[in-house]
Write an enzyme that holds these catalytic residues in place. Structure first.
Site, PDB file in Angstrom:
ATOM      1  N   HIS A 310       6.234  -0.211   3.378  1.00 26.79           N
ATOM      2  CA  HIS A 310       5.019  -0.623   4.079  1.00 26.79           C
ATOM      3  C   HIS A 310       4.714   0.384   5.166  1.00 26.79           C
ATOM      4  CE1 HIS A 310       2.099  -3.134   6.141  1.00 26.79           C
ATOM      5  NE2 HIS A 310       1.997  -3.776   4.989  1.00 26.79           N
ATOM      6  N   ASP A 368       4.552  -8.562  -1.543  1.00 30.62           N
ATOM      7  CA  ASP A 368       4.200  -8.566  -2.964  1.00 30.62           C
ATOM      8  C   ASP A 368       5.395  -8.526  -3.901  1.00 30.62           C
ATOM      9  OD1 ASP A 368       1.520  -8.834  -2.662  1.00 30.62           O
ATOM     10  OD2 ASP A 368       1.226  -6.715  -2.283  1.00 30.62           O
TER      11      ASP A 368
HETATM   12  N1  CMC Z   1       9.224   3.456  -3.735  1.00 26.86           N
HETATM   13  C1  CMC Z   1       9.838   4.642  -3.595  1.00 26.86           C
HETATM   14  N2  CMC Z   1       9.661   5.470  -2.561  1.00 26.86           N
HETATM   15  C2  CMC Z   1       8.801   5.076  -1.618  1.00 26.86           C
HETATM   16  C3  CMC Z   1       8.104   3.859  -1.685  1.00 26.86           C
HETATM   17  C4  CMC Z   1       8.348   3.036  -2.812  1.00 26.86           C
HETATM   18  N3  CMC Z   1       7.722   1.856  -2.935  1.00 26.86           N
HETATM   19  N4  CMC Z   1       7.284   3.724  -0.609  1.00 26.86           N
HETATM   20  C5  CMC Z   1       7.485   4.838   0.116  1.00 26.86           C
HETATM   21  N5  CMC Z   1       8.395   5.645  -0.488  1.00 26.86           N
HETATM   22  C6  CMC Z   1       8.915   6.933   0.018  1.00 26.86           C
HETATM   23  C7  CMC Z   1       7.917   8.060  -0.182  1.00 26.86           C
HETATM   24  O1  CMC Z   1       8.136   8.726  -1.401  1.00 26.86           O
HETATM   25  C8  CMC Z   1       8.223   8.917   1.021  1.00 26.86           C
HETATM   26  O2  CMC Z   1       9.423   9.640   0.757  1.00 26.86           O
HETATM   27  P1  CMC Z   1       9.602  11.160   1.293  1.00 26.86           P
HETATM   28  O3  CMC Z   1       9.593  11.054   2.784  1.00 26.86           O
HETATM   29  O4  CMC Z   1      10.885  11.592   0.727  1.00 26.86           O
HETATM   30  O5  CMC Z   1       8.420  11.923   0.755  1.00 26.86           O
HETATM   31  C9  CMC Z   1       8.548   7.925   2.126  1.00 26.86           C
HETATM   32  O6  CMC Z   1       9.057   6.781   1.427  1.00 26.86           O
HETATM   33  C10 CMC Z   1       7.338   7.529   2.957  1.00 26.86           C
HETATM   34  O7  CMC Z   1       6.314   7.088   2.067  1.00 26.86           O
HETATM   35  P2  CMC Z   1       4.772   7.167   2.358  1.00 26.86           P
HETATM   36  O8  CMC Z   1       4.030   7.112   1.059  1.00 26.86           O
HETATM   37  O9  CMC Z   1       4.491   8.340   3.264  1.00 26.86           O
HETATM   38  O10 CMC Z   1       4.554   5.849   3.201  1.00 26.86           O
HETATM   39  P3  CMC Z   1       3.172   5.174   3.498  1.00 26.86           P
HETATM   40  O11 CMC Z   1       3.332   4.472   4.774  1.00 26.86           O
HETATM   41  O12 CMC Z   1       2.045   6.145   3.380  1.00 26.86           O
HETATM   42  O13 CMC Z   1       3.035   4.159   2.266  1.00 26.86           O
HETATM   43  C11 CMC Z   1       2.949   2.221   0.959  1.00 26.86           C
HETATM   44  C12 CMC Z   1       3.129   2.787   2.375  1.00 26.86           C
HETATM   45  C13 CMC Z   1       2.899   0.679   1.041  1.00 26.86           C
HETATM   46  C14 CMC Z   1       1.630   2.718   0.341  1.00 26.86           C
HETATM   47  C15 CMC Z   1       4.149   2.669   0.095  1.00 26.86           C
HETATM   48  O14 CMC Z   1       5.375   2.220   0.661  1.00 26.86           O
HETATM   49  C16 CMC Z   1       4.024   2.212  -1.344  1.00 26.86           C
HETATM   50  O15 CMC Z   1       3.371   2.873  -2.159  1.00 26.86           O
HETATM   51  N6  CMC Z   1       4.671   1.055  -1.721  1.00 26.86           N
HETATM   52  C17 CMC Z   1       4.545   0.509  -3.040  1.00 26.86           C
HETATM   53  C18 CMC Z   1       3.224  -0.229  -3.157  1.00 26.86           C
HETATM   54  C19 CMC Z   1       3.265  -1.569  -2.453  1.00 26.86           C
HETATM   55  O16 CMC Z   1       4.197  -2.351  -2.608  1.00 26.86           O
HETATM   56  N7  CMC Z   1       2.198  -1.845  -1.696  1.00 26.86           N
HETATM   57  C20 CMC Z   1       2.025  -3.162  -1.042  1.00 26.86           C
HETATM   58  C21 CMC Z   1       1.938  -3.074   0.458  1.00 26.86           C
HETATM   59  S1  CMC Z   1       2.073  -4.697   1.179  1.00 26.86           S
HETATM   60  C22 CMC Z   1       0.653  -5.488   0.703  1.00 26.86           C
HETATM   61  C23 CMC Z   1      -0.552  -4.988   1.394  1.00 26.86           C
HETATM   62  O17 CMC Z   1      -0.609  -5.089   2.640  1.00 26.86           O
HETATM   63  O18 CMC Z   1      -1.477  -4.522   0.714  1.00 26.86           O
END
Ligand code: CMC
Length: 433
Positions: A310, A368
């Site tokens: 998140h 989720d």
């Molecule tokens: N699985 C594997 N690796 C992950 C994941 C994941 N679900 N989420 C983040 N990472 C890794 C990412 O690859 C990165 O690694 P590195 O630093 O080595 O490059 C690091 O963690 C930081 O990730 P980010 O994409 O920069 O983080 P963000 O804050 O931009 O993304 C997120 C947040 C929710 C989009 C992401 O965690 C994600 O895609 N999660 C899966 C989708 C999900 O479950 N979304 C629902 C969110 S809760 C409901 C809502 O409010 O909508």
């Protein structure tokens, strides 16, 4: 907003004069540095794609402490709201700032439940869609179309008309989601029954047919209500920011919220519950978890552990704990305590929480991770999960929109950019391109 005594000073290594920037302190949470005059004073913009360090507004509605894993609606912890209140009380709280007393609750429930029916013409509009369309595509259209059906109360400068639109949105969203579902499966629409609870009425519109009596199961009704409460608002997330940005042009609330529905559809946001359940189905068995985790860690695979991670929560998402509890209750009620997907999800969670990759990146289950399993057990088809999220998030969207409209500092949202394209050039003749 009153600036604090502390100020930030921004200096430049090229000798340009430094500037002093005011700082504001909220009730809780990080202070903000006011950069509104920065461009005027320095000719420079700030650069923050993804809003990693930017507060886009000031708000009194929802507070998240991502490190503590805390979520408050109007100051009340989500754990207390989810156990002591129902969804319509939560809607009232989000909209009006305080929980209703008994009389206020009765009046509010009455107002919402008396607006559940949609214009009869709406079904002909719905018929224009292909039956196999994704329900979120249909819902985006239906919510946008509300501005064509309910244009009698769209003066956004009139508080009474804004309130009517808010009630209409909260009241009619379940009806629209249920209609989209019934249309998709070819069953007759079921009209709302207003003496049921908000969630009970939705279950009846979804799962009953005119051919048989339908009784609402109170355990499942409460579970659905909890799903609604947990998703009702979440501060300045992508869809809420979309609603605020769309609404900042002065467009009507139905149009602004249709934009929020469209944004919510994406798999990084509301679409994650659908994606999480599909992921569990694809993994299939506990034996395949190790191989799946290996793929997730491989940056080239493009595979993410859906329902994990998140932007704000860097500790356990408090909604995920409540959702896991609800998952137990629902599966037990339905005699599905051995549900293989639930077992798989719990094992996957356990393994991921001990894995260095997830630990070092502070990746924890979000709401989720378990909501898909609960919804599936309730009988909601996977393709409808994000519509349930949209239905639940509607009070949050409309409360945030209302707060923006009534904010004396409200202005149309207009970000700027760092331009990296071609500078001005002449169009060459076609033979010289
Ligand atoms: N699985 C594997 N690796 C992950 C994941 C994941 N679900 N989420 C983040 N990472 C890794 C990412 O690859 C990165 O690694 P590195 O630093 O080595 O490059 C690091 O963690 C930081 O990730 P980010 O994409 O920069 O983080 P963000 O804050 O931009 O993304 C997120 C947040 C929710 C989009 C992401 O965690 C994600 O895609 N999660 C899966 C989708 C999900 O479950 N979304 C629902 C969110 S809760 C409901 C809502 O409010 O909508």
């Amino acid at each position: 907003m009153t600036p604090s005594d502390v100020k930030a000073t921004l200096s430049f290594s090229d000798g340009s004069p430094s500037v002093e920037l005011p700082i504001y302190t909220g009730t809780v949470g990080p202070d903000v540095i006011d950069i509104r005059k920065l461009y005027g004073q320095t000719g420079k913009f700030t650069y923050d794609p993804g809003f990693m360090s930017t507060a886009s507004c000031n708000s009194k509605i929802t507070y998240i402490d991502g490190d503590k894993g805390e979520l408050l609606y109007r100051g009340y912890p989500i754990e207390q709201l989810a156990t002591k209140c129902d969804h319509l009380e939560t809607c009232y709280l989000l909209l009006k700032g305080e929980l209703p007393n008994a009389k206020q609750k009765e009046e509010f429930v009455d107002a919402v439940m008396n607006h559940t029916m949609v214009h009869e013409q709406m079904q002909f509009f719905l018929r224009g869609f292909r039956r196999d369309a994704h329900p979120m595509a249909v819902l985006t259209g239906l919510v946008g179309a509300m501005s064509a059906f309910y244009h009698d109360a769209m003066d956004i400068d009139d508080p009474h008309q804004r309130e009517i639109s808010a009630i209409r949105l909260i009241a009619k969203m379940p009806t629209l989601v249920a209609m989209a579902y019934k249309y998709n499966i070819g069953q007759p629409y079921v009209y709302p029954q207003n003496d049921l609870s908000y969630s009970g009425n939705f279950m009846r519109m979804m799962f009953s047919t005119p051919c048989a009596p339908y009784t609402v199961n109170p355990v499942l009704e409460r579970a659905l209500d909890r799903i609604f409460i947990l998703h009702a608002d979440h501060e300045q997330n992508a869809s809420t920011s979309t609603v605020r940005l769309a609404g900042s042009s002065g467009t009507n609330p139905f149009a602004a919220i249709a934009a929020g529905v469209a944004c919510l559809w994406g798999p990084a946001h509301g679409g994650a519950n659908e994606a999480a359940l599909k992921m569990l189905e694809e993994i299939g068995s506990v034996d395949n978890i190790t191989e799946f985790i290996k793929q997730v860690k491989d940056k080239n695979s493009g595979v993410r552990l859906m329902g994990f991670g998140h932007r704000v929560y860097k500790n356990y998402d408090p909604r995920a704990k409540l959702m896991r509890e609800t998952c137990y209750e629902v599966l037990n009620e339905l005699g599905l305590h051995n549900d293989p997907l639930f077992k798989l999800a719990m094992e996957l969670e356990k393994i991921a929480l001990e894995d260095e990759y997830f630990v070092s990146r502070k990746l924890y289950p979000n709401v989720d991770f378990y909501s898909g399993i609960v919804q599936r057990a309730l009988g909601i088809p996977t393709s409808l999960f994000t519509c349930i999220f949209a239905l639940a998030r509607t009070p949050g969207w409309i409360s945030q929109w209302e707060e923006m409209i009534t904010d004396p500092e409200y202005k149309i949202g207009r970000p700027r950019q760092l331009f990296n394209g071609a500078a001005s050039r002449d169009v060459p003749e076609i033979g010289k391109r």
